[in-house]
Design a protein around this motif. Structure first.
Motif, mmCIF file in Angstrom:
data_model
loop_
_atom_site.group_PDB
_atom_site.id
_atom_site.type_symbol
_atom_site.label_atom_id
_atom_site.label_comp_id
_atom_site.label_asym_id
_atom_site.label_seq_id
_atom_site.Cartn_x
_atom_site.Cartn_y
_atom_site.Cartn_z
ATOM 1 N N LEU A 1 32.842 20.873 56.092
ATOM 2 C CA LEU A 1 32.415 21.015 54.705
ATOM 3 C C LEU A 1 32.944 22.323 54.152
ATOM 4 C CD1 LEU A 1 30.551 20.294 52.234
ATOM 5 C CD2 LEU A 1 28.761 21.601 53.399
ATOM 6 N N GLY A 2 33.583 22.256 53.011
ATOM 7 C CA GLY A 2 34.062 23.450 52.348
ATOM 8 C C GLY A 2 33.682 23.435 50.877
ATOM 9 N N PHE A 3 33.295 24.571 50.356
ATOM 10 C CA PHE A 3 32.916 24.644 48.943
ATOM 11 C C PHE A 3 33.224 26.042 48.432
ATOM 12 C CE2 PHE A 3 29.774 25.748 45.640
ATOM 13 C CZ PHE A 3 30.048 24.737 44.715
ATOM 14 N N ASP A 4 33.798 26.110 47.238
ATOM 15 C CA ASP A 4 33.940 27.403 46.590
ATOM 16 C C ASP A 4 33.746 27.246 45.080
ATOM 17 O OD1 ASP A 4 37.100 26.577 47.166
ATOM 18 O OD2 ASP A 4 36.763 27.393 45.151
ATOM 19 N N TYR A 5 33.198 28.287 44.497
ATOM 20 C CA TYR A 5 32.913 28.295 43.057
ATOM 21 C C TYR A 5 33.269 29.671 42.516
ATOM 22 C CZ TYR A 5 30.596 27.269 38.635
ATOM 23 O OH TYR A 5 30.340 27.027 37.308
ATOM 24 N N ARG A 6 33.984 29.666 41.384
ATOM 25 C CA ARG A 6 34.475 30.920 40.812
ATOM 26 C C ARG A 6 33.806 31.189 39.459
ATOM 27 N NH1 ARG A 6 38.202 27.917 42.965
ATOM 28 N NH2 ARG A 6 38.708 26.879 40.995
ATOM 29 N N PHE A 7 33.370 32.433 39.287
ATOM 30 C CA PHE A 7 32.863 32.915 38.002
ATOM 31 C C PHE A 7 33.866 33.971 37.523
ATOM 32 C CE2 PHE A 7 29.415 31.839 40.817
ATOM 33 C CZ PHE A 7 28.526 31.088 40.057
ATOM 34 N N ASP A 8 34.702 33.619 36.591
ATOM 35 C CA ASP A 8 35.799 34.518 36.226
ATOM 36 C C ASP A 8 35.519 35.384 35.008
ATOM 37 O OD1 ASP A 8 37.349 33.588 38.307
ATOM 38 O OD2 ASP A 8 38.212 31.964 37.113
ATOM 39 N N ASP A 9 34.472 35.123 34.290
ATOM 40 C CA ASP A 9 34.330 35.805 32.999
ATOM 41 C C ASP A 9 32.933 36.382 32.776
ATOM 42 O OD1 ASP A 9 33.056 33.414 32.877
ATOM 43 O OD2 ASP A 9 34.097 32.643 31.116
ATOM 44 N N THR A 10 32.326 36.893 33.839
ATOM 45 C CA THR A 10 31.007 37.498 33.664
ATOM 46 C C THR A 10 31.172 38.923 33.160
ATOM 47 O OG1 THR A 10 30.761 38.481 35.845
ATOM 48 C CG2 THR A 10 30.278 36.134 35.659
ATOM 49 N N PRO A 11 30.137 39.472 32.530
ATOM 50 C CA PRO A 11 30.244 40.854 32.012
ATOM 51 C C PRO A 11 30.434 41.891 33.102
ATOM 52 C CG PRO A 11 28.404 39.674 30.995
ATOM 53 C CD PRO A 11 28.898 38.806 32.119
ATOM 54 N N ILE A 12 30.073 41.560 34.351
ATOM 55 C CA ILE A 12 30.156 42.577 35.413
ATOM 56 C C ILE A 12 31.284 42.282 36.402
ATOM 57 C CG2 ILE A 12 27.738 43.235 35.238
ATOM 58 C CD1 ILE A 12 27.173 41.442 37.638
ATOM 59 N N GLY A 13 32.179 41.378 36.069
ATOM 60 C CA GLY A 13 33.310 41.134 36.940
ATOM 61 C C GLY A 13 33.453 39.679 37.333
ATOM 62 N N ARG A 14 34.380 39.441 38.251
ATOM 63 C CA ARG A 14 34.660 38.084 38.728
ATOM 64 C C ARG A 14 33.983 37.859 40.081
ATOM 65 N NH1 ARG A 14 41.008 38.168 38.694
ATOM 66 N NH2 ARG A 14 40.510 40.281 39.408
#
Length: 925
Positions: free
Chosen positions: A758-771
């Motif tokens: 099982l593999g999973f990744d999730y990206r948050f690229d545009d938060t006020p405190i960084g990626r």
């Protein structure tokens, strides 16, 4: 010998038909859409095809350069621990399992294994090509020493977690670990790492490296120099491993008996009160072997790697790689056991002991002592590896081609620096017959010297110690000579789409020689001239050639099928064709389905077919209720240890295997990806030993029982001669204590395993405190079954034991059992903003049952699960400087207790290092 299956024939036929029809299937080329980028001509791990998008076509795990930096990997072995597919079982080994004994893995070495199937089933490559195996085998398995790869030279590590025999070779049974080294760099980079545990002991690790690269119009090159030093970690340095669970009954204060074997052994009164014990054979003075053993040996490594690429004109390019590595490791093991006759009039014998021997009716004319020497067995191993590759690549009518010659060598020297004693000289010294020049025929009082085994063996002069100790040199060499040629291009069209092809050929010659000192090998009488130490002599060579082909058929715009086939021919095991099928279907923009099937054929390793005698040890499970409790165990409830000799076997059959997988990839927009893959491996004709099968045969065949110490009046005077398969007991009868067992490598049966990745990744690229990026890498082993012999007439108390067939075989379930955790999970979150980046991650190892075959381990006891939290932070100070801090095992958690291990810790899955803090500094010019 050619092995075929209906599916293999079908794939070979399909490839042939496609080759014969492509010439007439040529259509006018269709230009690519204007917004479609042209793919670089690269080859990814798991395929020989270049220039096509094979993303997600099959399960490949990649550790990029940034991952390697953030996890603080000191070597390739450290990095692979972050991949759940490489964990579990005893397939992997690292420096925590290395040591001075034949049964240990070679000192300072490490090797990779996928799915717990063993290093011999996992192909390790460097830049997609083979390298020479280690000259010292691990037991009977050859392996590539991943500690011989300088970490500063590593760009990324790609792991193909399904079989790859049709692509890389018939022996890529479980998959491929492909270490990709740096090639593009411009400038100068200096790096320094230093770290240590926070436990108050000195396990410091220091690494300094230099990377220099240049790129010109026609010439570019790279040089990497990497130096690494690690101080030793000892079992005694950690509370959990400082005292072994089953101390040795042969102590530094020996036990005594006579050759008529009086009812009980006795030990001198000088034995410390807390070490004095009474066991099956009477009194003994126990010794805690963990006080001597190195958990991780001291290691020094110096490596260099260089590349040069020269454009010769047009598309023609010359390339070369040169890698050099020099490693030195120092490993410690418990003091060597010894037993020998001793003179009753020995001048060092305490008066109290002499009086007890007389009063108890011992035959004082034939006394024997059982003990251990006072110092650890310590060896130093120096290994020099080098690899030189020269090649050409270019373009021929739109087809990319490449050819290369590789020469690779691994040479090792081993020397005993302490704790190894000469049998003949000790035996002479116990009778005062040791001469000052090393001869063994002097007379007591007339030049003869005494070896003093009493009072903890502390009274021996330096002169005597110099005479009885040995260095036991051992030299090994492994060589690889290889040529390969590959060509890639498009040929024909299906539905208006180009059909890519790849073809190639390979020839290689492998040679291995392991030449230990005659002091460490069995002589003509089957005896080893030194106590408790031995090596295996190996002499073997092999020539192999292969032809292979691969294509990717774009059946529809959303469905493609990869077909591959490879024929390998060995000069000692014949030929074999292995096919592979891979399917990729994208029914929608966000869903991809994939699957594959392949076969494998692994010829026995050179160490298996060319081995002489391997000196090892074992223990018969004698817990109450075991199948041997009332026979060989003689009613004794406790493991009965013995020495063993294992012989190579030139008549072994090759191992065969079938593997398949099916999985899916879900993409949730451009930020999240979920992969789920089911995998299945089925190996047959495994090469190994099965000592319990020999004990079962001996129950019905008394001719397999021999007498290790025949004496007047014994009905069984037969002794076990060298090369003869059998069991020697102290008295020549079933139920007497077992001394020696002699075995041979055989094809023992089958091994099957399956599970889910099982593999999973999730990206948050545009938060006020960084990626941010979160990820999960998990492996669940549903089943791991391995053939073992069994007793068809009764039951076996071991948990998970299946029904025993009439031929005395069964598949024993190991998943969830000792050293085989069902779940392995790595999960974490990374963050970056401007000049800062950080990662927080956890490693989880599932619990499993302890080794319940031992009498003193409670039935059903489990080794607890273990979770460690880790942290890394980096700051780019400016364009030239960066610093980093890495903390492994942030909570300083001890590993779980494992009573089935001599160190109280399962060092295949856990470690005792504790919290480890590393500081990192990089300067760029």
């Amino acid at each position: 010998m050619i092995r075929t299956t209906p599916l293999a024939i079908a794939i070979a036929t399909t490839l042939s038909l496609l080759l014969s029809t492509q010439a007439v299937a040529q259509d006018a080329p269709t230009p690519a859409p204007a917004d479609q980028d042209e793919l670089d001509a690269i080859v990814v791990t798991g395929s020989n095809l270049s220039g096509i998008d094979l993303q997600d076509a099959q399960p490949v795990v990649v550790l990029e350069a940034e991952d390697l930096k953030q996890i603080g990997a000191n070597n390739v072995g450290d990095a692979l621990k972050q991949i759940s597919e490489t964990g579990g079982g005893t397939g992997n080994f690292n420096t925590g399992t290395s040591g001075a004994l034949q049964a240990d893995s070679p000192a300072g070495s490490a090797a990779a294994s996928l799915r717990g199937l063993g290093t011999a089933s996992t192909l390790t490559l460097v830049n997609g090509r083979r390298v020479a195996v280690s000259s010292f085998a691990n037991g009977s398995e050859n392996f590539v020493d991943i500690n011989a790869i300088p970490m500063a030279a590593v760009d990324r590590i790609e792991v193909l977690t399904t079989g790859a025999s049709a692509i890389y070779g018939a022996d890529a049974v479980a998959g491929v670990v492909n270490v990709i080294l740096r090639k593009d760099f411009d400038g100068l980079r200096l790096g320094l790492n230093w770290g240590d545990s926070t436990r108050g002991t000195d396990e410091a690790r220091t690494n300094a490296n230099l990377v220099y690269g240049f790129q010109g119009d026609r010439v570019d090159g790279l040089v990497v120099v990497d130096a690494y030093q690690r101080n030793a970690l000892y079992d005694r340095d950690r509370r959990i491993s400082s005292v072994e669970p089953r101390p040795s009954q042969q102590g530094i204060f020996p036990s005594f008996n006579d050759l008529d074997f009086a009812q009980d052994d006795i030990v001198e009164a000088g034995c410390p009160a807390d070490q004095f014990q009474v066991g099956r054979l009477g009194e003994y003075c126990e010794v805690n072997r963990n006080a001597f053993t190195a958990t991780d040996p001291e290691t020094r490594q110096l490596g260099a790697y260089g590349t040069l690429n020269v454009k010769l004109g047009g598309a023609l390019e010359y390339f070369t790689e040169l890698a050099l590595q020099h490693n030195t490791s120092r490993a410690d093991a418990a003091p060597a056991p010894w037993d020998a006759e001793i003179a009753f009039d020995h001048p060092g014998m305490p008066a109290e002991l002499r009086q007890r021997l007389v009063s108890l009716g011992f035959d004082t004319s034939a006394l024997i002592a059982f003990g251990r020497f006072p110092d650890a067995r310590t060896i130093e191993v120096t290994t020099r590896n080098w690899r030189w590759l020269n090649g050409l690549r270019g373009d021929l009518g739109g087809w990319d081609w490449e050819t290369a010659l590789t020469v690779s060598r691994s040479a090792s020297e081993q020397t005993a620096v302490a704790g190894i004693y000469n049998v003949a000289r000790i035996e002479a010294g116990l009778f005062g017959e040791l001469c000052a020049d090393g001869r063994t025929n002097c007379a007591p009082g007339a030049g003869g010297l005494w070896y003093d085994p009493f009072n903890g063996q502390a009274g021996n002069s330096q002169q005597v110690l110099d005479l009885v100790r040995e260095t036991v040199p051992r030299d090994g060499s492994s060589r690889l000579y290889a040529w390969d040629a590959r060509i890639n291009g498009d040929w024909g069209r299906i539905g208006g789409r180009e059909v890519p092809w790849a073809f190639g050929a390979e020839v290689r010659r492998e040679e291995i020689a392991d030449e230990p000192s005659p002091l460490a090998t069995a002589d003509a009488d089957g005896d080893v001239p030194v106590y408790g130490f031995g090596s295996t002599a190996v002499e073997a060579r092999r020539t192999q050639w292969a032809l292979f082909g691969e294509t990717n058929l774009p059946v529809t715009p959303t469905l493609d099928v990869r077909l591959a086939g490879r024929y390998d021919h060995y000069d000692d095991f014949g030929g074999d064709f292995n096919p592979s099928v891979g399917v990729r279907w994208r029914p929608s923009e966000h869903v991809l389905l994939r699957g594959g099937w392949n076969t494998s054929f692994r010829a026995p390793s050179l160490a298996q077919v060319g081995a002489g005698t391997t000196l090892s040890s074992g223990a018969l499970p004698c817990s109450t209720g075991s199948e041997f409790f009332g026979s060989f165990c003689g009613g004794f409830s406790g493991d009965d240890g013995y020495l063993s000799e294992i012989y190579g076997n030139p008549d072994l059959d090759p191992e065969t295997s079938t593997a398949w997988y099916i999985g899916t990839v879900f993409e949730f927009g451009d930020r999240a990806t979920l992969t789920l893959d089911y995998w299945n491996f089925d190996q047959e004709d495994l090469v190994d030993i099965d000592d319990l099968e020999l004990f079962r045969r001996a129950l019905t065949d008394p001719s397999l029982i021999y007498n290790s110490r025949p004496r007047a009046g014994d009905a069984n005077q037969r002794t076990l001669a060298p090369g003869v398969i059998g069991i020697a007991t102290r008295g020549g009868e079933i139920g007497d204590p077992i001394d020696d067992v002699q075995l041979q490598l055989i094809n023992i049966g089958r091994q099957k395993t399956d599970g889910i990745d099982l593999g999973f990744d999730y990206r948050f690229d545009d938060t006020p405190i960084g990626r941010f990026k979160t990820y999960v890498d998990a492996t669940w082993t549903h089943s791991f079954e391995r053939s073992e012999s069994c007793d068809p007439s009764g039951s076996d108390p071991r948990r998970g034991a299946g029904d025993c067939s009439a031929d005395g075989q069964r598949l024993l379930e190991k998943a969830g059992e000792f050293r085989y955790p069902e779940w392995l999970v790595n999960t974490g979150v990374s963050w970056s903003r401007g000049d800062w980046s950080a990662r927080l991650w956890a490693n989880y190892i599932d619990g499993y049952y302890d080794d319940d075959q031992r009498a003193d381990v409670p039935a059903g006891r489990r080794v607890a699960s273990w979770t460690t939290l880790n942290f890394n932070v980096d700051w780019d100070i400016d364009d030239r400087q960066s610093i980093g801090l890495n903390i492994r095992n942030l909570g300083d958690r001890d590993p779980p207790v494992s009573l089935g291990s001599a160190s109280n810790v399962d060092l295949y899955n856990h470690n005792t290092l504790g919290r480890f803090v590393t500081f990192r500094y990089v300067y760029r010019y």
